[in-house]
Scaffold this motif. Structure first.
Motif, PDB file in Angstrom:
ATOM      1  N   GLN A 159       0.869  -1.173   0.000  1.00 47.47           N
ATOM      2  CA  GLN A 159       0.000   0.000   0.000  1.00 47.47           C
ATOM      3  C   GLN A 159       0.905   1.221   0.000  1.00 47.47           C
ATOM      4  OE1 GLN A 159      -2.647  -0.093   3.353  1.00 47.47           O
ATOM      5  NE2 GLN A 159      -3.181  -2.221   2.993  1.00 47.47           N
ATOM      6  N   CYS A 160       0.572   2.199  -0.765  1.00 47.98           N
ATOM      7  CA  CYS A 160       1.386   3.414  -0.827  1.00 47.98           C
ATOM      8  C   CYS A 160       0.930   4.379   0.256  1.00 47.98           C
ATOM      9  CB  CYS A 160       1.305   4.049  -2.214  1.00 47.98           C
ATOM     10  SG  CYS A 160       2.532   5.366  -2.413  1.00 47.98           S
ATOM     11  N   THR A 161       1.145   3.954   1.498  1.00 43.34           N
ATOM     12  CA  THR A 161       0.785   4.783   2.644  1.00 43.34           C
ATOM     13  C   THR A 161       1.933   4.784   3.639  1.00 43.34           C
ATOM     14  OG1 THR A 161      -0.173   2.968   3.930  1.00 43.34           O
ATOM     15  CG2 THR A 161      -1.663   4.145   2.419  1.00 43.34           C
ATOM     16  N   GLN A 162       2.017   5.843   4.396  1.00 38.60           N
ATOM     17  CA  GLN A 162       3.029   5.906   5.440  1.00 38.60           C
ATOM     18  C   GLN A 162       2.774   4.835   6.500  1.00 38.60           C
ATOM     19  OE1 GLN A 162       3.855   9.958   6.791  1.00 38.60           O
ATOM     20  NE2 GLN A 162       3.008  10.676   4.853  1.00 38.60           N
ATOM     21  N   HIS A 163       1.499   4.533   6.732  1.00 39.69           N
ATOM     22  CA  HIS A 163       1.163   3.505   7.720  1.00 39.69           C
ATOM     23  C   HIS A 163       1.705   2.136   7.298  1.00 39.69           C
ATOM     24  CE1 HIS A 163      -1.324   0.765  10.147  1.00 39.69           C
ATOM     25  NE2 HIS A 163      -1.247   1.741  11.024  1.00 39.69           N
ATOM     26  N   TRP A 164       1.511   1.769   6.019  1.00 39.79           N
ATOM     27  CA  TRP A 164       2.024   0.480   5.531  1.00 39.79           C
ATOM     28  C   TRP A 164       3.541   0.414   5.661  1.00 39.79           C
ATOM     29  CZ3 TRP A 164       5.410  -1.307   1.829  1.00 39.79           C
ATOM     30  CH2 TRP A 164       5.362  -2.672   1.563  1.00 39.79           C
ATOM     31  N   MET A 165       4.222   1.503   5.277  1.00 40.90           N
ATOM     32  CA  MET A 165       5.684   1.520   5.361  1.00 40.90           C
ATOM     33  C   MET A 165       6.140   1.461   6.807  1.00 40.90           C
ATOM     34  SD  MET A 165       8.306   1.253   3.437  1.00 40.90           S
ATOM     35  CE  MET A 165       7.657   1.669   1.824  1.00 40.90           C
ATOM     36  N   CYS A 166       5.418   2.120   7.691  1.00 37.62           N
ATOM     37  CA  CYS A 166       5.739   2.066   9.119  1.00 37.62           C
ATOM     38  C   CYS A 166       5.605   0.641   9.645  1.00 37.62           C
ATOM     39  CB  CYS A 166       4.809   3.019   9.880  1.00 37.62           C
ATOM     40  SG  CYS A 166       5.029   2.992  11.674  1.00 37.62           S
ATOM     41  N   GLU A 167       4.533  -0.040   9.265  1.00 36.14           N
ATOM     42  CA  GLU A 167       4.333  -1.434   9.705  1.00 36.14           C
ATOM     43  C   GLU A 167       5.453  -2.334   9.176  1.00 36.14           C
ATOM     44  OE1 GLU A 167       2.142  -2.790  11.795  1.00 36.14           O
ATOM     45  OE2 GLU A 167       1.113  -0.896  12.181  1.00 36.14           O
ATOM     46  N   PHE A 168       5.830  -2.143   7.930  1.00 35.14           N
ATOM     47  CA  PHE A 168       6.944  -2.906   7.347  1.00 35.14           C
ATOM     48  C   PHE A 168       8.224  -2.629   8.133  1.00 35.14           C
ATOM     49  CE2 PHE A 168      10.058  -3.067   3.553  1.00 35.14           C
ATOM     50  CZ  PHE A 168      10.397  -4.380   3.811  1.00 35.14           C
ATOM     51  N   HIS A 169       8.476  -1.369   8.420  1.00 39.22           N
ATOM     52  CA  HIS A 169       9.659  -0.976   9.186  1.00 39.22           C
ATOM     53  C   HIS A 169       9.627  -1.622  10.576  1.00 39.22           C
ATOM     54  CE1 HIS A 169      12.595   2.662   9.745  1.00 39.22           C
ATOM     55  NE2 HIS A 169      13.065   1.576  10.312  1.00 39.22           N
ATOM     56  N   ASN A 170       8.457  -1.645  11.204  1.00 40.95           N
ATOM     57  CA  ASN A 170       8.335  -2.259  12.528  1.00 40.95           C
ATOM     58  C   ASN A 170       8.589  -3.763  12.504  1.00 40.95           C
ATOM     59  OD1 ASN A 170       7.952  -0.038  14.154  1.00 40.95           O
ATOM     60  ND2 ASN A 170       5.718  -0.166  14.111  1.00 40.95           N
ATOM     61  N   VAL A 171       8.172  -4.433  11.442  1.00 42.48           N
ATOM     62  CA  VAL A 171       8.439  -5.877  11.328  1.00 42.48           C
ATOM     63  C   VAL A 171       9.948  -6.119  11.327  1.00 42.48           C
ATOM     64  CG1 VAL A 171       8.303  -7.844   9.734  1.00 42.48           C
ATOM     65  CG2 VAL A 171       6.266  -6.495  10.229  1.00 42.48           C
ATOM     66  N   VAL A 172      10.669  -5.284  10.589  1.00 40.49           N
ATOM     67  CA  VAL A 172      12.130  -5.405  10.543  1.00 40.49           C
ATOM     68  C   VAL A 172      12.731  -5.037  11.897  1.00 40.49           C
ATOM     69  CG1 VAL A 172      14.244  -4.527   9.463  1.00 40.49           C
ATOM     70  CG2 VAL A 172      12.223  -5.012   8.055  1.00 40.49           C
ATOM     71  N   ASN A 173      12.263  -3.937  12.492  1.00 35.47           N
ATOM     72  CA  ASN A 173      12.788  -3.530  13.793  1.00 35.47           C
ATOM     73  C   ASN A 173      12.540  -4.585  14.867  1.00 35.47           C
ATOM     74  OD1 ASN A 173      13.833  -1.185  12.802  1.00 35.47           O
ATOM     75  ND2 ASN A 173      12.382   0.175  13.811  1.00 35.47           N
ATOM     76  N   LEU A 174      11.394  -5.226  14.822  1.00 39.17           N
ATOM     77  CA  LEU A 174      11.087  -6.298  15.775  1.00 39.17           C
ATOM     78  C   LEU A 174      12.084  -7.441  15.622  1.00 39.17           C
ATOM     79  CD1 LEU A 174       9.077  -7.265  17.951  1.00 39.17           C
ATOM     80  CD2 LEU A 174       7.747  -8.307  16.104  1.00 39.17           C
ATOM     81  N   ARG A 175      12.364  -7.814  14.410  1.00 44.30           N
ATOM     82  CA  ARG A 175      13.325  -8.884  14.126  1.00 44.30           C
ATOM     83  C   ARG A 175      14.722  -8.510  14.634  1.00 44.30           C
ATOM     84  NH1 ARG A 175      12.721 -12.713   9.764  1.00 44.30           N
ATOM     85  NH2 ARG A 175      11.020 -11.403   9.106  1.00 44.30           N
ATOM     86  N   GLU A 182      13.713  -0.342  18.473  1.00 45.52           N
ATOM     87  CA  GLU A 182      12.520   0.393  18.880  1.00 45.52           C
ATOM     88  C   GLU A 182      11.441   0.314  17.797  1.00 45.52           C
ATOM     89  OE1 GLU A 182      11.206   4.994  19.902  1.00 45.52           O
ATOM     90  OE2 GLU A 182      13.310   4.544  19.501  1.00 45.52           O
ATOM     91  N   LEU A 183      10.187   0.137  18.258  1.00 43.41           N
ATOM     92  CA  LEU A 183       9.052   0.121  17.332  1.00 43.41           C
ATOM     93  C   LEU A 183       8.400   1.500  17.318  1.00 43.41           C
ATOM     94  CD1 LEU A 183       7.414  -3.315  18.206  1.00 43.41           C
ATOM     95  CD2 LEU A 183       9.190  -2.805  16.522  1.00 43.41           C
ATOM     96  N   PHE A 184       7.766   1.824  16.192  1.00 45.70           N
ATOM     97  CA  PHE A 184       7.097   3.102  16.026  1.00 45.70           C
ATOM     98  C   PHE A 184       5.597   2.924  16.187  1.00 45.70           C
ATOM     99  CE2 PHE A 184      10.983   3.305  13.515  1.00 45.70           C
ATOM    100  CZ  PHE A 184      11.550   4.469  14.012  1.00 45.70           C
ATOM    101  N   ASP A 185       4.929   3.941  16.679  1.00 47.32           N
ATOM    102  CA  ASP A 185       3.473   3.942  16.768  1.00 47.32           C
ATOM    103  C   ASP A 185       2.932   4.382  15.413  1.00 47.32           C
ATOM    104  OD1 ASP A 185       0.799   4.229  17.217  1.00 47.32           O
ATOM    105  OD2 ASP A 185       1.014   5.538  18.962  1.00 47.32           O
TER     106      ASP A 185
END
Length: 135
Positions: free
Chosen positions: A96-112, A116-119
């Motif tokens: 999805q071309c949204t900041q929310h989708w990119m944030c969730e993708f970034h959080n998946v990587v950060n979790l791994r 720190e995770l982002f809200d």
């Protein structure tokens, strides 16, 4: 074989991308120098991805274009481990071309990576800037 054709401003992938990308991906890093600097590569990649979505989210072709871009990234990324993770995420989560989708993708990587995770529900300009600053 992946064949691309231009239709207006859209690119159409004519064969199953995931089958092709798995065949093209190697199990070893294709660029040892880059893999030694994975942190630096990651920071640059996140900056590019977040800035790309931010700049294009109102473009009517953004979702299709970003899907093609992310698919290419999942084949061409210099780090094999990261490439596999990108492929896995794209397989399970439609782009999805949204900041929310990119944030969730970034959080998946950060979790791994145990970072720190982002809200993702309260993304303001300040928090978007932090994506880059703390990576």
């Amino acid at each position: 074989e992946i064949r691309l054709s231009l239709v207006g401003s859209e690119m159409c992938i004519r064969d199953s991308f995931y089958l092709c990308s798995n065949a093209l991906s190697s199990d070893v890093c294709t660029c040892p120098t880059v893999c030694q600097n994975k942190e630096e590569l990651g920071r640059g990649t996140w900056r590019l991805l977040h800035d790309t979505v931010r700049a294009n989210q109102n473009n009517p072709f953004c979702e299709k274009d970003l899907t093609v871009f992310m698919s290419a990234l999942s084949v061409l990324y210099p780090c094999a481990e990261c490439r596999a993770h990108i492929q896995e995420y794209l397989y399970t989560t439609p782009v999805q071309c949204t900041q929310h989708w990119m944030c969730e993708f970034h959080n998946v990587v950060n979790l791994r990576l145990k970072k720190e995770l982002f809200d993702c529900d309260t993304l303001g300009h300040e928090e978007q800037t932090r994506f880059i600053a703390i990576e």
